[in-house]
Structures are given as structure tokens and as C-alpha cells.
Design an enzyme around this catalytic site. Sequence first.
Site, PDB file in Angstrom:
ATOM      1  N   ASN A   9       0.865  -1.175   0.000  1.00 13.18           N
ATOM      2  CA  ASN A   9       0.000   0.000   0.000  1.00 13.18           C
ATOM      3  C   ASN A   9       0.904   1.228   0.000  1.00 13.18           C
ATOM      4  O   ASN A   9       1.433   1.620   1.038  1.00 13.18           O
ATOM      5  CB  ASN A   9      -0.889  -0.026   1.256  1.00 13.18           C
ATOM      6  CG  ASN A   9      -1.710   1.243   1.407  1.00 13.18           C
ATOM      7  OD1 ASN A   9      -1.792   2.055   0.488  1.00 13.18           O
ATOM      8  ND2 ASN A   9      -2.314   1.427   2.574  1.00 13.18           N
ATOM      9  N   LYS A  11       0.107   4.211  -0.397  1.00 14.64           N
ATOM     10  CA  LYS A  11      -0.580   5.417   0.082  1.00 14.64           C
ATOM     11  C   LYS A  11      -0.328   6.578  -0.907  1.00 14.64           C
ATOM     12  O   LYS A  11      -0.176   6.316  -2.090  1.00 14.64           O
ATOM     13  CB  LYS A  11      -0.140   5.755   1.510  1.00 14.64           C
ATOM     14  CG  LYS A  11      -0.258   4.524   2.427  1.00 14.64           C
ATOM     15  CD  LYS A  11      -0.128   4.824   3.869  1.00 14.64           C
ATOM     16  CE  LYS A  11      -0.250   3.521   4.656  1.00 14.64           C
ATOM     17  NZ  LYS A  11      -0.303   3.710   6.089  1.00 14.64           N
ATOM     18  N   HIS A  95      -9.700   1.135   4.585  1.00 21.37           N
ATOM     19  CA  HIS A  95      -8.436   1.391   5.290  1.00 21.37           C
ATOM     20  C   HIS A  95      -8.690   2.418   6.406  1.00 21.37           C
ATOM     21  O   HIS A  95      -9.480   3.343   6.233  1.00 21.37           O
ATOM     22  CB  HIS A  95      -7.382   1.901   4.310  1.00 21.37           C
ATOM     23  CG  HIS A  95      -6.018   1.978   4.926  1.00 21.37           C
ATOM     24  ND1 HIS A  95      -5.642   3.014   5.757  1.00 21.37           N
ATOM     25  CD2 HIS A  95      -4.967   1.126   4.877  1.00 21.37           C
ATOM     26  CE1 HIS A  95      -4.401   2.788   6.175  1.00 21.37           C
ATOM     27  NE2 HIS A  95      -3.968   1.651   5.657  1.00 21.37           N
ATOM     28  N   GLU A  97      -7.138   4.918   7.402  1.00 19.83           N
ATOM     29  CA  GLU A  97      -6.952   6.327   7.034  1.00 19.83           C
ATOM     30  C   GLU A  97      -8.184   6.860   6.307  1.00 19.83           C
ATOM     31  O   GLU A  97      -8.568   8.019   6.465  1.00 19.83           O
ATOM     32  CB  GLU A  97      -5.672   6.474   6.187  1.00 19.83           C
ATOM     33  CG  GLU A  97      -4.434   6.335   7.067  1.00 19.83           C
ATOM     34  CD  GLU A  97      -3.218   5.773   6.372  1.00 19.83           C
ATOM     35  OE1 GLU A  97      -3.150   5.776   5.134  1.00 19.83           O
ATOM     36  OE2 GLU A  97      -2.311   5.306   7.101  1.00 19.83           O
ATOM     37  N   GLU A 167      -5.464  -4.528  10.734  1.00 14.69           N
ATOM     38  CA  GLU A 167      -4.444  -3.491  10.894  1.00 14.69           C
ATOM     39  C   GLU A 167      -4.758  -2.668  12.142  1.00 14.69           C
ATOM     40  O   GLU A 167      -5.567  -1.728  12.077  1.00 14.69           O
ATOM     41  CB  GLU A 167      -4.434  -2.556   9.682  1.00 14.69           C
ATOM     42  CG  GLU A 167      -4.100  -3.235   8.366  1.00 14.69           C
ATOM     43  CD  GLU A 167      -3.583  -2.241   7.351  1.00 14.69           C
ATOM     44  OE1 GLU A 167      -2.449  -2.404   6.902  1.00 14.69           O
ATOM     45  OE2 GLU A 167      -4.299  -1.275   7.036  1.00 14.69           O
ATOM     46  N   GLY A 173       2.242   2.799  10.674  1.00 15.75           N
ATOM     47  CA  GLY A 173       3.175   3.915  10.497  1.00 15.75           C
ATOM     48  C   GLY A 173       3.858   4.341  11.783  1.00 15.75           C
ATOM     49  O   GLY A 173       4.546   5.357  11.820  1.00 15.75           O
ATOM     50  N   SER A 212       3.315  -1.597  10.523  1.00 14.52           N
ATOM     51  CA  SER A 212       4.759  -1.617  10.805  1.00 14.52           C
ATOM     52  C   SER A 212       5.415  -2.967  10.528  1.00 14.52           C
ATOM     53  O   SER A 212       6.315  -3.384  11.263  1.00 14.52           O
ATOM     54  CB  SER A 212       5.031  -1.151  12.241  1.00 14.52           C
ATOM     55  OG  SER A 212       4.602   0.186  12.408  1.00 14.52           O
TER      56      SER A 212
END
Length: 254
Positions: A9, A11, A95, A97, A167, A173, A212
Site C-alpha cells: 500500500n 498510500k 483502510h 486512514e 491493521e 506507520g 509496521s
Amino acid sequence: MRRGIVAANWKMHGSRALVASLLGALREELSGKVLCELVICPPSPYLEQARQLLSGSTLQLGAQNCYIHARGAYTGEVSASMLDDLGCRYVLVGHSERRALFGENDALVAQKFEAVQAQGLVPILCVGETLRERQDGRTAEVVMAQVQAVIDRSGVAALGKAVLAYEPIWAIGSGLSATPEQAQEVHAYLRGQVGDLAQRVARRLPILYGGSVKAANAAELFGQPDIDGGLIGGASLEADEFAGICRSWQGRKG
Ligand code: PGA
């Protein structure tokens, strides 16, 4: 046996130059050389360039998002049929985000999941809890509610043509991956819950871990019985690191 999948991904990162160099390197290092499916999800403006660079390789193309309708007056949106036209096989849905920054709720995510499948593509449904929710002992409840919204709309059988990605939001991140045991616990729980509704679907459902993942911790995570691969953010932007993660899949489950 379930298929393994490692998905990148990217992003909102990249440029034409980066797409060319990264995909060139990954194709060289990975195409035909690893035993799991490999999926690259670049930003949508680079899908066509990526499609051309991956053509003839074993690496597959995915998208990071799509809208619920096939066409129409939806300025700025991209449909599943367009992604299909561009050669995508997978689409990330829900996701964290998108949920946190773009207000996507469970109902919209379920509609997106349905739209992706209606186009014959495979949704990768992302679920995960915040640190606060984990500390409050609500992880299982939160992640299952996110899955349940999709089951309520599309039925449990729809998960038979999908991929789940667990996730934990606190691990994305942050450099702070879930431990293999923490991840395994949630993966086993999700598989068990789906299994209560449809054993066959649960047994075949790939559940990826994301948050991560690096070359240094991938093998341990992938060694867990219910972890069927990874969804990789930051580390997927470095060819050596991502290739190392993909190679960690090898030999994992005999
Ligand atoms: P990360 O992101 O690997 O950078 O933690 C994972 C993701 O958001 O899919």
C-alpha cells in the site's frame, strides 16, 4: 491450504520516476520467485504506468480506494469498473486512514465492498482498533463490528471472494508492530467468528496483518497459523525491504 498474499500500500507516495525504478527492481527481484501472491497498490494516477511495467510478471495490480457507483456525476471519484479497465485485481476497502480522515463509516465501506465484488474484483477489507479501544478491552468487538457490517450487506458467502486485513491503528506507520501473538489472537478470533457462520468460508479466507511490518519482523508474523500474509505501507516503498518481506513468506507453513 489458504493462499498467501503480500500487498504493498503505497498510500499517497510516488512519482513517475519512483514507479519506474521501484517496479523495475521488484519485478527483477520477485516475479516468479516467491510462492505467495504479490499485489502492488500505487496511487490511482500511476495505475496505468504500473500496469504496463508489471505486464507479463507475476505481480498483480491493486487500488487503494474506489467509489460505490460505476459512473456518474461524482467529481473526483474513481469507480471499480475503471479500476477493472486499468487491470486491477484487488481494491483496498475501509483502510483506517479512509475511515478516520475521510469519514468513511461501516455502511459506506460495506457499499464499497459490494461495488468492488460486483465488478468481479477482490476487496481487501481492512479492520482495526485504536489504542484506546485496545486498552479498554474492546478490540474483538470493534473489529468484528467492522466485518459484520459487510456480512449484513453482502452475506457471509461474499467473504469467500475477499481478503481481510487486520491493521491495528496504533501499529500503522508507528514503528510499533503488534506482536505475533497479539496479531494471531485477533486473526484467530475473526476466523472463528466467520467460521461460526460458514466454516468453509473461514477456512479459505486469507487474513493479512498490517501495521509496521518490516523485513526484520515479517517471518515471525507470517509464522503464525492464522496470518496469511501482510499489507505493507512504509516498507513497501523500498525495494530491498519489500522484497525481504515477500521472501519471508517462503517455507512458512510447509
Ligand atoms: P505501515 O502501514 O506498514 O506503514 O504501518 C500499513 C498500512 O497502513 O496499510
